[in-house]
Design an enzyme around this catalytic site. Structure first.
Site, PDB file in Angstrom:
ATOM      1  N   LYS A 110      12.720   0.044  -4.987  1.00 20.36           N
ATOM      2  CA  LYS A 110      11.294   1.623  -4.930  1.00 20.36           C
ATOM      3  C   LYS A 110      11.499   2.998  -5.947  1.00 20.36           C
ATOM      4  O   LYS A 110      10.810   3.367  -6.006  1.00 20.36           O
ATOM      5  CB  LYS A 110      10.518   1.744  -3.546  1.00 20.36           C
ATOM      6  CG  LYS A 110       9.955   0.212  -2.955  1.00 20.36           C
ATOM      7  CD  LYS A 110       9.208   0.999  -1.926  1.00 20.36           C
ATOM      8  CE  LYS A 110       8.195  -0.786  -1.273  1.00 20.36           C
ATOM      9  NZ  LYS A 110       9.480  -1.833  -0.737  1.00 20.36           N
TER      10      LYS A 110
HETATM   11  C1  LIG Z   1       9.410  -3.419   0.221  1.00 22.49           C
HETATM   12  C2  LIG Z   1      10.750  -4.183   0.375  1.00 22.49           C
HETATM   13  C3  LIG Z   1       9.797  -4.999   0.397  1.00 22.49           C
HETATM   14  C4  LIG Z   1       9.018  -6.263  -0.271  1.00 22.49           C
HETATM   15  O1  LIG Z   1       8.076  -5.418  -1.750  1.00 22.49           O
HETATM   16  P1  LIG Z   1       6.665  -5.436  -2.333  1.00 22.49           P
HETATM   17  O2  LIG Z   1       6.860  -4.973  -2.979  1.00 22.49           O
HETATM   18  O3  LIG Z   1       5.809  -5.145  -0.985  1.00 22.49           O
HETATM   19  O4  LIG Z   1       6.469  -6.915  -1.662  1.00 22.49           O
HETATM   20  C5  LIG Z   1      11.212  -6.150   0.387  1.00 22.49           C
HETATM   21  N1  LIG Z   1      12.648  -5.142   0.190  1.00 22.49           N
HETATM   22  C6  LIG Z   1      12.465  -4.066   0.482  1.00 22.49           C
HETATM   23  C7  LIG Z   1      14.218  -3.426   0.932  1.00 22.49           C
HETATM   24  C8  LIG Z   1      11.320  -3.386   0.456  1.00 22.49           C
HETATM   25  O5  LIG Z   1      11.417  -2.309   0.485  1.00 22.49           O
END
Ligand SMILES: *Cc1c(COP(=O)(O)O)cnc(C)c1O
Length: 461
Positions: A110
């Protein structure tokens, strides 16, 4: 490039406006009016570009209202916060390609989007002389990455709701140890969906949204999806032996943001044969892909808490395309979904879905086994989210098509699962050294919209 709503209820807006709006004012999600097509010759030209330059080429296709010099600077600054020179390197291990997205400041993918979004917000607010109160829900990783993206910034306050006790201890500390005055953590006695519903309700209250200049950092913000499109291209260039070769991406999925970015890359013309949509026990999206059944269940806690989600907010963006870019159909579908908790799909639509995705739900036992086997065989530690995607990929390896697995978090961020699986503790990156000894600040509230609103009203800038 103008942006429209999946529900068709707004006049087209610019990229800048789309970033500031977050959720569209008609309750839908913003999408570009058309997705630019990138031909093979352009792919060939982009092939050897370093990450920052590639990001600039791709993002500028969608953001023509930001001057090129400014955009370049925003992008460079965002990816200078990453520890790896390639920003998101790809490594070949255990028969798959692992796309390491965890070299940012909070050790999850993210950061790729939220470093950029923090810089974009600061830039746009400075330009307009406005202030913004960011309100967001997190199951763990969005919150820490968003907080890190805007801490200490002028003209921005941030309020992050997380489900109390349902994030990993490291995730909670990465949020609550940030003591900057503009950072407000709220631990909600409830689930992630409770948090997300309250955030949605506040954004849907247009008077409240306007009065407090609410800004969004959830993956509903188009700029986040856009930033993530870049690494699909970057990884493709690393893995494909020549331009035009098909690849498969395996994506551990929660809110459908990350995999939707892959879908956008595919629509732009990147040769992605299919996207593997990997879920944990919260498998509403797997049931959708495999059975055409999209019906609400209960959220169950798993080893991969960032994917413990039932209603995937970005799914609406995919439905817009599945329904032939027909906003009325999207609107009707969500209206009846609100009443019945189910969506229906035609046979033709189901066929389109199986052309775009393969899906597998990976349970706790399989996740642990995958972490263990991958470590034993390859000496490479997977975090539990990544393991879900790797397991789904390994179960579909037979076609000779390269598979790229998105490694969405560093194993040290979810060390409990790694310890259960392997008996060993992942090495701690420098950013986590001594974090448990730092002072914290956090407000605990019930899953009560009125209470949460009051807290925001009191602390807003
Ligand atoms: C947020 C997240 C996901 C899922 O991603 P999305 O965009 O919500 O589908 C998977 N793995 C990790 C480590 C995350 O932080």
């Amino acid at each position: 490039m103008k942006y429209i709503s999946t529900r068709g209820g707004i006049e087209p807006v610019s990229f800048k406006e789309a970033v500031m709006m977050g959720l569209a004012t008609d309750g839908g999600l913003l999408l570009p009016q058309s997705i630019p097509h990138v031909d093979l010759q352009t792919l060939e030209e982009w092939r050897s570009l370093p990450y920052r330059e590639l990001a600039f080429r791709i993002i500028s296709l969608f953001s023509d209202d930001i001057p090129a010099v400014d955009l370049k600077q925003l992008i460079d600054r965002s990816y200078d916060a990453f520890q790896h020179p390639q920003v998101t390197p790809t490594v070949h291990v255990g028969g798959v390609h692992i796309l390491e997205l965890f070299h940012g400041p909070t050790l999850a993918f993210k950061d790729v989007a939220l470093q950029l979004l923090g810089n974009l917000f600061e830039y746009l607010l400075q330009e307009s002389g406005c202030k913004m109160n960011i309100v967001g829900a997190t199951s763990g990783d969005t919150g820490s990455a968003a907080i890190c993206g805007v801490r200490g910034r002028k003209n921005i306050a941030i309020f992050i709701l997380h489900p109390h006790g349902k994030t990993s201890p490291v995730q909670a500390l990465q949020m609550t140890t940030v003591l900057d005055d503009n950072v407000h953590n709220v631990a909600v006695n409830g689930t992630f969906d409770d948090c997300q519903n309250m955030v949605k309700a506040m954004f849907n209250d247009l008077l409240f949204k306007e009065k407090y200049s609410l800004g969004a950092v959830n993956s509903i913000n188009w700029a986040r999806v856009l930033a993530q499109v870049v690494y699909y291209f970057h990884a493709y260039f690393h893995v494909a032996d020549k331009i035009g070769t098909d690849v498969i991406f395996s994506v551990p999925t929660g809110n459908f943001g990350d995999i939707f970015a892959g879908y956008v890359a595919k629509r732009m013309g990147l040769p992605i044969k299919r996207l593997i949509l990997a879920t944990n026990e919260n498998n509403i999206l797997t049931r959708f892909v495999n059975e055409g059944d999209y019906s609400l269940g209960e959220v169950v806690p798993t080893l991969s808490p960032s994917m413990d989600i039932q209603v995937a907010s970005n799914f609406e963006r995919y439905l817009y395309y599945l329904f032939g870019e027909n906003p009325a159909r999207v609107r009707d579908t969500f209206r009846s979904f609100a009443q019945t908790g189910r969506m229906e799909f035609s046979d033709g639509e189901k066929k389109t879905v199986s052309g775009d995705f393969l899906s597998q739900s990976v349970n706790r036992e399989e996740t642990l086994e995958t972490i263990k086997t991958f470590d034993n065989r390859n000496g490479y530690l997977l975090d539990p989210h990544t393991a879900v995607g790797v397991r789904a990929a390994l179960d579909h390896l037979d076609s000779g098509i390269p598979v790229i697995c998105l490694a969405t978090a560093h194993p040290a961020k979810f060390d409990e699962a790694v310890i259960i699986a392997t008996g060993r503790k992942p090495e701690k990156p420098a950013s986590l050294e001594g974090i448990e000894k730092l002072p914290t600040r956090c407000k605990i509230l019930d899953a009560d919209l009125a209470e949460v609103r009051k807290f925001i009203e009191l602390n807003a800038i």
